[in-house]
Motif scaffolding. Sequence first.
Motif, PDB file in Angstrom:
ATOM      1  N   THR A   5       5.029  -0.719   3.224  1.00 37.30           N
ATOM      2  CA  THR A   5       4.242  -1.728   2.524  1.00 37.30           C
ATOM      3  C   THR A   5       2.943  -1.069   2.076  1.00 37.30           C
ATOM      4  O   THR A   5       2.113  -0.715   2.918  1.00 37.30           O
ATOM      5  CB  THR A   5       3.924  -2.930   3.440  1.00 37.30           C
ATOM      6  OG1 THR A   5       5.148  -3.536   3.842  1.00 37.30           O
ATOM      7  CG2 THR A   5       3.056  -3.950   2.733  1.00 37.30           C
ATOM      8  N   PRO A   6       2.773  -0.861   0.768  1.00 38.20           N
ATOM      9  CA  PRO A   6       1.511  -0.282   0.299  1.00 38.20           C
ATOM     10  C   PRO A   6       0.323  -1.143   0.735  1.00 38.20           C
ATOM     11  O   PRO A   6       0.411  -2.367   0.737  1.00 38.20           O
ATOM     12  CB  PRO A   6       1.663  -0.299  -1.227  1.00 38.20           C
ATOM     13  CG  PRO A   6       3.131  -0.344  -1.470  1.00 38.20           C
ATOM     14  CD  PRO A   6       3.699  -1.135  -0.322  1.00 38.20           C
ATOM     15  N   PHE A   7      -0.750  -0.488   1.118  1.00 37.57           N
ATOM     16  CA  PHE A   7      -2.006  -1.129   1.531  1.00 37.57           C
ATOM     17  C   PHE A   7      -1.917  -1.835   2.887  1.00 37.57           C
ATOM     18  O   PHE A   7      -2.828  -2.568   3.244  1.00 37.57           O
ATOM     19  CB  PHE A   7      -2.521  -2.110   0.465  1.00 37.57           C
ATOM     20  CG  PHE A   7      -2.657  -1.488  -0.891  1.00 37.57           C
ATOM     21  CD1 PHE A   7      -3.688  -0.591  -1.164  1.00 37.57           C
ATOM     22  CD2 PHE A   7      -1.747  -1.770  -1.899  1.00 37.57           C
ATOM     23  CE1 PHE A   7      -3.802   0.001  -2.418  1.00 37.57           C
ATOM     24  CE2 PHE A   7      -1.852  -1.185  -3.154  1.00 37.57           C
ATOM     25  CZ  PHE A   7      -2.883  -0.299  -3.406  1.00 37.57           C
ATOM     26  N   LEU A   8      -0.834  -1.632   3.639  1.00 41.63           N
ATOM     27  CA  LEU A   8      -0.736  -2.223   4.975  1.00 41.63           C
ATOM     28  C   LEU A   8      -1.612  -1.413   5.923  1.00 41.63           C
ATOM     29  O   LEU A   8      -1.342  -0.240   6.199  1.00 41.63           O
ATOM     30  CB  LEU A   8       0.711  -2.242   5.466  1.00 41.63           C
ATOM     31  CG  LEU A   8       0.940  -2.817   6.866  1.00 41.63           C
ATOM     32  CD1 LEU A   8       0.512  -4.280   6.925  1.00 41.63           C
ATOM     33  CD2 LEU A   8       2.404  -2.673   7.254  1.00 41.63           C
ATOM     34  N   GLU A  25      -2.060 -12.216   2.397  1.00 37.74           N
ATOM     35  CA  GLU A  25      -3.322 -12.571   1.741  1.00 37.74           C
ATOM     36  C   GLU A  25      -4.232 -11.350   1.597  1.00 37.74           C
ATOM     37  O   GLU A  25      -5.004 -11.255   0.637  1.00 37.74           O
ATOM     38  CB  GLU A  25      -4.031 -13.678   2.537  1.00 37.74           C
ATOM     39  CG  GLU A  25      -5.125 -14.387   1.785  1.00 37.74           C
ATOM     40  CD  GLU A  25      -4.627 -15.128   0.537  1.00 37.74           C
ATOM     41  OE1 GLU A  25      -5.372 -15.132  -0.461  1.00 37.74           O
ATOM     42  OE2 GLU A  25      -3.528 -15.695   0.562  1.00 37.74           O
ATOM     43  N   ALA A  26      -4.137 -10.385   2.513  1.00 40.08           N
ATOM     44  CA  ALA A  26      -4.984  -9.199   2.476  1.00 40.08           C
ATOM     45  C   ALA A  26      -4.497  -8.144   1.480  1.00 40.08           C
ATOM     46  O   ALA A  26      -5.249  -7.229   1.141  1.00 40.08           O
ATOM     47  CB  ALA A  26      -5.059  -8.578   3.875  1.00 40.08           C
ATOM     48  N   ILE A  41       3.174  -6.027  -3.522  1.00 42.89           N
ATOM     49  CA  ILE A  41       4.361  -5.376  -2.968  1.00 42.89           C
ATOM     50  C   ILE A  41       4.397  -5.627  -1.463  1.00 42.89           C
ATOM     51  O   ILE A  41       3.488  -5.253  -0.736  1.00 42.89           O
ATOM     52  CB  ILE A  41       4.352  -3.872  -3.263  1.00 42.89           C
ATOM     53  CG1 ILE A  41       4.335  -3.641  -4.764  1.00 42.89           C
ATOM     54  CG2 ILE A  41       5.556  -3.193  -2.608  1.00 42.89           C
ATOM     55  CD1 ILE A  41       4.149  -2.190  -5.172  1.00 42.89           C
ATOM     56  N   LEU A  42       5.477  -6.278  -1.007  1.00 46.65           N
ATOM     57  CA  LEU A  42       5.649  -6.573   0.409  1.00 46.65           C
ATOM     58  C   LEU A  42       6.453  -5.482   1.112  1.00 46.65           C
ATOM     59  O   LEU A  42       6.199  -5.174   2.274  1.00 46.65           O
ATOM     60  CB  LEU A  42       6.347  -7.921   0.583  1.00 46.65           C
ATOM     61  CG  LEU A  42       5.669  -9.104  -0.120  1.00 46.65           C
ATOM     62  CD1 LEU A  42       6.474 -10.376   0.093  1.00 46.65           C
ATOM     63  CD2 LEU A  42       4.240  -9.273   0.343  1.00 46.65           C
ATOM     64  N   LEU A  43       7.424  -4.920   0.406  1.00 44.30           N
ATOM     65  CA  LEU A  43       8.275  -3.850   0.939  1.00 44.30           C
ATOM     66  C   LEU A  43       8.750  -3.019  -0.233  1.00 44.30           C
ATOM     67  O   LEU A  43       9.192  -3.576  -1.248  1.00 44.30           O
ATOM     68  CB  LEU A  43       9.484  -4.438   1.684  1.00 44.30           C
ATOM     69  CG  LEU A  43      10.584  -3.458   2.083  1.00 44.30           C
ATOM     70  CD1 LEU A  43      10.089  -2.515   3.182  1.00 44.30           C
ATOM     71  CD2 LEU A  43      11.808  -4.199   2.545  1.00 44.30           C
ATOM     72  N   ALA A  53       8.715  -8.308  -3.551  1.00 45.77           N
ATOM     73  CA  ALA A  53       7.352  -8.504  -4.038  1.00 45.77           C
ATOM     74  C   ALA A  53       7.117  -9.944  -4.463  1.00 45.77           C
ATOM     75  O   ALA A  53       8.048 -10.640  -4.868  1.00 45.77           O
ATOM     76  CB  ALA A  53       7.074  -7.575  -5.219  1.00 45.77           C
ATOM     77  N   LEU A  54       5.858 -10.342  -4.358  1.00 48.07           N
ATOM     78  CA  LEU A  54       5.401 -11.591  -4.951  1.00 48.07           C
ATOM     79  C   LEU A  54       4.971 -11.269  -6.379  1.00 48.07           C
ATOM     80  O   LEU A  54       4.321 -10.244  -6.619  1.00 48.07           O
ATOM     81  CB  LEU A  54       4.194 -12.146  -4.201  1.00 48.07           C
ATOM     82  CG  LEU A  54       4.439 -12.779  -2.855  1.00 48.07           C
ATOM     83  CD1 LEU A  54       3.099 -13.115  -2.194  1.00 48.07           C
ATOM     84  CD2 LEU A  54       5.275 -14.030  -3.004  1.00 48.07           C
TER      85      LEU A  54
END
Length: 133
Positions: A5-8, A25-26, A41-43, A53-54
């Motif tokens: 997950t990018p930015f996780l 949300e973050a 991007i969630l995964l 992705a949303l």
Amino acid sequence: MAAHTPFLVGEEKLSQLASRYVQVEALPWKPTPTPGVDMKILLQDKETGLLTALFRWQPGTELALHEHVEIEQTYVLKGSIVDDEGEVRTGDFVWRPSGNRHIARSPDGALVICFFLKPNRFLTGEFAGQALE
């Protein structure tokens, strides 16, 4: 592991088999090549093309003619997406088989979650012939 997950925050400290808890949300909204459509991007697995992705569609947005290289799934959280085959509205789900081609529009805007096994291939417009996520 190629999936991530990018930015996780802190993902690099997790073991390969650890669960990834994502504070959606973050995560930042990222512009897509289509003006008026942003994504979180969630995964993602860039090696295979897997993407969850949303997508946030602004009112009046149109996604150029594209082909789904593999099955694509969309659940509409808010608003609607329209094409020549029909309309998928808040709380509804649509999936498209490999080879499906369409132009997608969102007259009033939408928030959707999509699941891709491989990126779309665009057939017209600025990105014709390219596979983009």
